[in-house]
Design an enzyme around this catalytic site. Sequence first.
Site, PDB file in Angstrom:
ATOM      1  N   ASP A 157       0.968  -1.139  -0.176  1.00  0.00           N
ATOM      2  CA  ASP A 157       0.012  -0.133   0.025  1.00  0.00           C
ATOM      3  C   ASP A 157       0.956   1.083   0.196  1.00  0.00           C
ATOM      4  O   ASP A 157       2.303   1.227   0.290  1.00  0.00           O
ATOM      5  CB  ASP A 157      -0.995  -0.216   1.455  1.00  0.00           C
ATOM      6  N   GLU A 211       2.835   4.887  -3.954  1.00  0.00           N
ATOM      7  CA  GLU A 211       2.768   5.871  -5.270  1.00  0.00           C
ATOM      8  C   GLU A 211       4.221   6.730  -4.937  1.00  0.00           C
ATOM      9  O   GLU A 211       4.682   6.812  -6.136  1.00  0.00           O
ATOM     10  CB  GLU A 211       1.705   6.986  -5.021  1.00  0.00           C
ATOM     11  N   ASP A 247      -8.851   3.320  -2.862  1.00  0.00           N
ATOM     12  CA  ASP A 247      -9.937   3.806  -1.948  1.00  0.00           C
ATOM     13  C   ASP A 247     -11.229   4.314  -2.800  1.00  0.00           C
ATOM     14  O   ASP A 247     -11.447   5.396  -2.889  1.00  0.00           O
ATOM     15  CB  ASP A 247      -9.419   5.053  -1.001  1.00  0.00           C
TER      16      ASP A 247
HETATM   17  O1  MIG Z   1      -4.058   6.182   4.473  1.00  0.00           O
HETATM   18  O2  MIG Z   1      -3.806   1.117   5.435  1.00  0.00           O
HETATM   19  O3  MIG Z   1      -5.783   2.005   0.218  1.00  0.00           O
HETATM   20  O4  MIG Z   1      -6.882   0.062   1.673  1.00  0.00           O
HETATM   21  O5  MIG Z   1      -7.106   0.130   4.298  1.00  0.00           O
HETATM   22  C1  MIG Z   1      -4.704   5.132   4.403  1.00  0.00           C
HETATM   23  C2  MIG Z   1      -4.884   1.938   5.756  1.00  0.00           C
HETATM   24  C3  MIG Z   1      -3.789   3.877   4.034  1.00  0.00           C
HETATM   25  C4  MIG Z   1      -5.093   3.249   2.186  1.00  0.00           C
HETATM   26  C5  MIG Z   1      -5.633   1.823   1.453  1.00  0.00           C
HETATM   27  C6  MIG Z   1      -6.492   1.029   2.095  1.00  0.00           C
HETATM   28  C7  MIG Z   1      -5.909   0.796   3.677  1.00  0.00           C
HETATM   29  C8  MIG Z   1      -5.586   2.201   4.155  1.00  0.00           C
HETATM   30  N1  MIG Z   1      -4.563   2.663   3.591  1.00  0.00           N
END
Ligand code: MIG
Length: 810
Positions: A414, A417, A492
Site C-alpha cells: 500500500d 505511489e 480507495d
Molecule cells: O492512508 O492502511 O488504500 O486500503 O485500508 C490510508 C490503511 C492507508 C489506504 C489503502 C486502504 C487501507 C488504508 N490505506
Amino acid sequence: MAEIFENPPQIDAGYEPLGAAELVDHDGRSVRLKAGSTIVEVSALAPDLFRVGAFPDGSTPRYDSEAIAKQEWEPVKVSMERSHKEITLSTSAATAHVSLDPLRVSFADASGRSLAADDEELGMGFSRRPDADVFTQPLGPSPRLYKRREEGERYFGCGERTSGLEKTGSYQIFWNVDPPLGHTAAFNNLYTSIPFSFSMTSGRAHGLLFDNPGRVEFDLALEDEGRAYYGAEGANLVYYVFCGPTPWAVLDRYTELTGRTPMPPLWSLGNQQCRYSYIDEDEVREVARGFRERDIPCDVIYLDIHYMDGYRVFTWNEERFPEPEKLMSELREEGFRIVTIVDPGVKVDENYPVYTEGRERDLFCKTGAGEEYHNAVWPGICAFPDFANAETREWWGANHSALLDVGVAGIWCDMNEPSLFIPKQSTMPGDVVHPGGDDPKFHAQIHNAYGSLMARSVREGLLKLRPDERPFVITRAGYAGLQRHAMQWTGDNSSWWEHLWMSMPQLQNLGLSGVAWAGVDVGGFWGDANGELLARWAEFGAFQPFCRNHTAIGTRRQEPWAFGEPYESAYREMMKLRQRLLPYLYSLFDECHRTGAPILRPLLFEYPEDETTYTADDEFLLGDALLVAPITRPGTEHRHVYLPRGCWFHYWTGERFDGPAHILAHAPLGQPPLYVKANTAVPMAPDMAHTGEGTWDPLTLLLYPTAGADESVLYEDAGDGFDYEDGEYARRTVSCEEAAGSVTVRISERLGSFVPQRQELRLELRGFGSAPESVEVNGEGADSSYDEETGTVIVSLGETESVITVEIVR
Ligand code: MIG
C-alpha cells in the site's frame, strides 16, 4: 496537487518537431537515422510490433525500462526498401513507413490499414522549454509525439482510470497519486499509470505504449483536432506500436513485451475479507467464525496497519497480536490464510533494526544535498527505500521473513505511489534522488515506477523465501508491466452506486492494458454501505478476477452479514457461485498467463466488429462464455442489457436470447443478469467453504447446446507451486456441436501429466424441452438422467485421460 486538474497546452512554445533526417545505419530489423542532433531508431521487434526511439543528445539508443520484460527478440524477417524520400520496413504482418523530410513515421497492418501515423505537421520531437513550474529540477528536453486520429478511431485502455470505458476525446494524465476521496471523472489518474492507448478503428485494433516512467500526458484526439498527443516531462522518446489487427493479437504482443500475469495460487481466487483494521486476534477469529457459521465461502482475511508495532514495517504489535503464529496456524486449519499490509515508509528510529540497517547500507532515497529524505506517514517521520536499487529490493524482499516465518500467506503493498502526509496526500518531490546503486535518478524521472519496483522486490523476495509457492502480492501503485509482479486493486473507492458502476470500465480498461488480475473493494472503501448496495456489489464482485470486501476505519461494518436479510443470503449465494465457478476462472487465468487475454473483458474484445460494444461499459464478459450485467442503481430490479451476436441463455431462468439484441432484464436481488453462451462449457466445482476444502469432484461441465458449434478449455493443475511449468497440468478442450437435433460433446484427451483426483466428470446440459431420445458415451449406453422441472440432462462420466464423446439425440 493542482497540476492534476490542469491540462497544459498541447503545443508549447519550445516545441520543435524533428525535421529532415538521414540514414546512418541499419541492421536486420532496424534503421538508425539522424535528424539534427537527434538519433532516431525504428525497429521491427516482431511481425506486428515496432519500436521507435528518439535520443535528443545523439546518444546510443537505450530501452531498458521497468515496463519492459523482453529486451531480446528473435530474428524477424524484415524487408527494407529505400528511396530518397522514404524507407519502409515490412514484415509478414505490418509495415513501418519512415519518410525522411521531414522525419515522420507511420504504420500499416497487413490489410494496408494505416495506424499510428505521425501527424504531418507536428510529428515527433522535443520541447526544450524546461518545465520548471512542475519540478524544481529541469529534466532536459521533453518528448512529444503527435499521431493522426484515423477516421473512426476510438481510444480505450490507459490502465487504471476513473470514468467510462471509452477515452476518445479525453485528456489523460499518467502520474501516480493517492487521489482525493471520490475518484470522480473530474480527474482521471489514480494510483497506477499505464501509458498505453488501445485503439479500435472499424473493428480493427492497435495499441501504443509510450514508455516513460515520469509524468506522461495523452490527449486522445477530439474529433475536430484529428490528432492524438503523447508527451512526457523529460527523457528520451520511446514508444511501441502493436499493429493487431485483433484485440487478442494486441494483448498477446503487449504482454509478451511487458510480461505476463503469473499463475495465481488457487486460494487467492477464493473470497477475501478485509477491514481497516481487524484490530486484534479476537476480532480476526470472530470474523473467520462468522464466515464458517453462516456458510459463506472465504479463503483470506487481511491484517491492515494496526497489526504492526507503531506501524513499523516487519514487526508485530504484541498486545493486539501476541501469538501471530498460533493464530495463523489455527486459522489455516479452518481454511483461512492471512495477508498482511506493508507500506514503504520505514520509521526513523535508532532502536529499529530495519531502519538502522537500511541507513547503514545506504538504501534509502536522498535529498539533493545528499541527506536521507524524510517525510511523514503512519509511523511518523520515515525514510523511503530506493527501490530502483537492486540491493534495496533484495534487502526489502528478505525482510518479509519476519512475516512469512510466522505463517503470513501474502503481502499487500500500500501507499507505494508513494503517498506522503506532508503536504497531505502528496507524493515525493521530483528532486528527491534515487541513488539507485550507481545509476542515480531524480524521483521525477521514475515516479510512476516506484510502486512497481516495490512490488517486484516483494515478489522476488517471496520467491526466495518460499521457492515452492506462488507468491501472492497485491499492489496499489504501479507502472506498465506491473502484472509481472503483483495483482492490482483499485484503491480507495467509495460505498457509492456510482463506484459500483465505475468498477466495470475500470477493470475492463485495466484488462486492455495488460493488468488482468485486478479487483475493486467490494462494498466500497470510504463511507457507509447499506444492505442493498453491498449485496448488489457482491453480485458484481463475485465475477472479478480478485474478490475482496474492504472498508475504511470508522465506517459501518461491511462483512457479508452486516445488514442482515435478505442481503446476507444474496451475498452468500454469490460467493457460493464464485466458489463453484473457480474451475472456469482458473482456466481463464491459464489463458491469461499464456496469452495476456483479459479475464474480465469488455465486449469489444470478443466482438470488435460490433461498434455497439464500444460503449457497453455497464456489462462485461468473464472469459468468452459468461456475460454479466450487474444492477448498479438502487431500488431497481430491471435494466437494459446488450447481447452481442450469438445465442445466450439466462443463467437463472434458462430463457434463450438470440443476439445481437437489446433486452430488458429482470434481476431480483441475488440473481444478477448472467448469460451463458451456447455450446461453451463452463466447468464448475462442488460447493465448498474454501478452496482447500476438497477436490473438484464431481467437476460439472455446464452446457446449453444449440444448433451450431463452439468450444472452451478446462485447465487444472496442483493449484500452487511450479510443477505445471514442467508439464504437470491437465488441459482439455470441450467442444459442443448440435446439428439436426443431435448434440455431440467432445472432451479432448487430457494434455499434460497432472491427474485430477476425482471419480466423476459430469455433464449438465440445460435447455431440453423433454427427455432425450438417446444418450451415448463413446458409442455405448450412458449413465444419464433427465430432470423434467429444469429441462436438464445429466451425464455422469469417469475421469479418464482419453477422448470422451457424448452423443445426445433430442
Ligand atoms: O492512508 O492502511 O488504500 O486500503 O485500508 C490510508 C490503511 C492507508 C489506504 C489503502 C486502504 C487501507 C488504508 N490505506
